[in-house]
Motif scaffolding. Sequence first.
Motif, PDB file in Angstrom:
ATOM      1  N   LEU A 266       0.888  -1.147   0.024  1.00 45.28           N
ATOM      2  CA  LEU A 266      -0.008  -0.085   0.241  1.00 45.28           C
ATOM      3  C   LEU A 266       0.926   1.255  -0.045  1.00 45.28           C
ATOM      4  O   LEU A 266       0.536   2.301  -0.734  1.00 45.28           O
ATOM      5  N   GLY A 267       2.055   1.320   0.876  1.00 46.26           N
ATOM      6  CA  GLY A 267       2.676   2.527   0.755  1.00 46.26           C
ATOM      7  C   GLY A 267       3.559   2.955  -0.391  1.00 46.26           C
ATOM      8  O   GLY A 267       3.735   3.908  -1.092  1.00 46.26           O
ATOM      9  N   VAL A 268       3.907   1.722  -1.059  1.00 48.12           N
ATOM     10  CA  VAL A 268       4.829   1.901  -2.246  1.00 48.12           C
ATOM     11  C   VAL A 268       3.745   2.336  -3.525  1.00 48.12           C
ATOM     12  O   VAL A 268       3.998   3.142  -4.320  1.00 48.12           O
ATOM     13  N   VAL A 269       2.577   1.697  -3.360  1.00 50.85           N
ATOM     14  CA  VAL A 269       1.443   2.128  -4.317  1.00 50.85           C
ATOM     15  C   VAL A 269       0.947   3.849  -4.181  1.00 50.85           C
ATOM     16  O   VAL A 269       1.141   4.550  -4.992  1.00 50.85           O
ATOM     17  N   GLY A 270       0.916   3.926  -2.990  1.00 53.16           N
ATOM     18  CA  GLY A 270       0.407   5.041  -2.641  1.00 53.16           C
ATOM     19  C   GLY A 270       1.543   6.285  -2.885  1.00 53.16           C
ATOM     20  O   GLY A 270       1.230   7.507  -3.394  1.00 53.16           O
ATOM     21  N   GLY A 271       2.691   6.002  -2.716  1.00 55.92           N
ATOM     22  CA  GLY A 271       3.920   6.957  -2.909  1.00 55.92           C
ATOM     23  C   GLY A 271       3.785   7.072  -4.192  1.00 55.92           C
ATOM     24  O   GLY A 271       4.240   8.176  -4.743  1.00 55.92           O
ATOM     25  N   SER A 272       3.849   5.960  -4.991  1.00 52.32           N
ATOM     26  CA  SER A 272       3.840   6.316  -6.543  1.00 52.32           C
ATOM     27  C   SER A 272       2.976   6.995  -7.338  1.00 52.32           C
ATOM     28  O   SER A 272       2.990   7.888  -8.000  1.00 52.32           O
ATOM     29  N   LEU A 273       1.776   6.753  -6.605  1.00 51.19           N
ATOM     30  CA  LEU A 273       0.554   7.789  -6.771  1.00 51.19           C
ATOM     31  C   LEU A 273       0.726   9.271  -6.767  1.00 51.19           C
ATOM     32  O   LEU A 273       0.441  10.232  -7.478  1.00 51.19           O
ATOM     33  N   CYS A 274       1.271   9.603  -5.478  1.00 54.20           N
ATOM     34  CA  CYS A 274       1.838  10.966  -5.266  1.00 54.20           C
ATOM     35  C   CYS A 274       2.992  11.426  -6.118  1.00 54.20           C
ATOM     36  O   CYS A 274       2.851  12.594  -6.542  1.00 54.20           O
ATOM     37  N   VAL A 275       3.896  10.598  -6.513  1.00 52.74           N
ATOM     38  CA  VAL A 275       5.016  11.015  -7.550  1.00 52.74           C
ATOM     39  C   VAL A 275       4.398  11.212  -8.701  1.00 52.74           C
ATOM     40  O   VAL A 275       4.728  12.142  -9.472  1.00 52.74           O
ATOM     41  N   ALA A 276       3.374  10.512  -9.409  1.00 54.62           N
ATOM     42  CA  ALA A 276       2.759  10.722 -10.537  1.00 54.62           C
ATOM     43  C   ALA A 276       1.812  11.891 -10.597  1.00 54.62           C
ATOM     44  O   ALA A 276       1.520  11.998 -11.738  1.00 54.62           O
ATOM     45  N   TRP A 277       1.415  12.216  -9.651  1.00 53.39           N
ATOM     46  CA  TRP A 277       0.217  13.416  -9.715  1.00 53.39           C
ATOM     47  C   TRP A 277       0.694  14.634 -10.117  1.00 53.39           C
ATOM     48  O   TRP A 277       1.664  14.932  -9.785  1.00 53.39           O
ATOM     49  N   GLN A 278      -0.057  15.111 -10.933  1.00 53.60           N
ATOM     50  CA  GLN A 278       0.296  16.473 -11.470  1.00 53.60           C
ATOM     51  C   GLN A 278      -1.142  17.488 -11.589  1.00 53.60           C
ATOM     52  O   GLN A 278      -2.077  16.964 -11.499  1.00 53.60           O
ATOM     53  N   PRO A 279      -0.724  18.609 -11.104  1.00 46.36           N
ATOM     54  CA  PRO A 279      -1.733  19.517 -10.966  1.00 46.36           C
ATOM     55  C   PRO A 279      -2.710  19.818 -12.295  1.00 46.36           C
ATOM     56  O   PRO A 279      -2.140  19.629 -13.295  1.00 46.36           O
ATOM     57  N   SER A 280      -4.064  19.882 -12.126  1.00 39.87           N
ATOM     58  CA  SER A 280      -4.519  20.253 -13.542  1.00 39.87           C
ATOM     59  C   SER A 280      -4.178  21.517 -14.030  1.00 39.87           C
ATOM     60  O   SER A 280      -4.101  22.554 -13.407  1.00 39.87           O
ATOM     61  N   THR A 281      -4.333  21.765 -15.348  1.00 40.54           N
ATOM     62  CA  THR A 281      -4.064  22.962 -16.043  1.00 40.54           C
ATOM     63  C   THR A 281      -5.172  23.761 -16.390  1.00 40.54           C
ATOM     64  O   THR A 281      -4.871  24.668 -17.111  1.00 40.54           O
ATOM     65  N   GLU A 282      -6.165  23.748 -15.937  1.00 39.53           N
ATOM     66  CA  GLU A 282      -7.469  24.251 -16.004  1.00 39.53           C
ATOM     67  C   GLU A 282      -7.432  25.688 -15.229  1.00 39.53           C
ATOM     68  O   GLU A 282      -7.062  26.000 -14.210  1.00 39.53           O
TER      69      GLU A 282
END
Length: 109
Positions: free
Chosen positions: A93-109
């Motif tokens: 869970l920690g590796v998946v959650g950390g990976s989701l955090c690293v991959a998250w990008q703010p929306s450009t709207e």
Amino acid sequence: MRGNRGPVAGPFVVILAGVVIAAVPLLFGDILAVFGADGAPAVGLGIGGALVLVGVAAHLQPSFTTELGVVAIVLSLLSVFGALGGLVGGLLLGVVGGSLCVAWQPSTE
């Protein structure tokens, strides 16, 4: 008008990983001591608590989500030594959650 919301899934999974990792030493501290992990409850609680804080910080401070995701991954990997990785579930869970955090990008709207 939509606001630029921060990440939700990654920090939630990191918080869940922290709870799982912290729960293992509390529930199975006797069994961990048999395997020679005498300091496991303290280390497991520390890593679990740190992951909960990292998840909350990642949700509240979206500008640091990438760095906090890396910290979550490292703490999750270190949990193997203190809490047997939350019986592997917390580690994953920690590796998946950390990976989701690293991959998250703010929306450009």
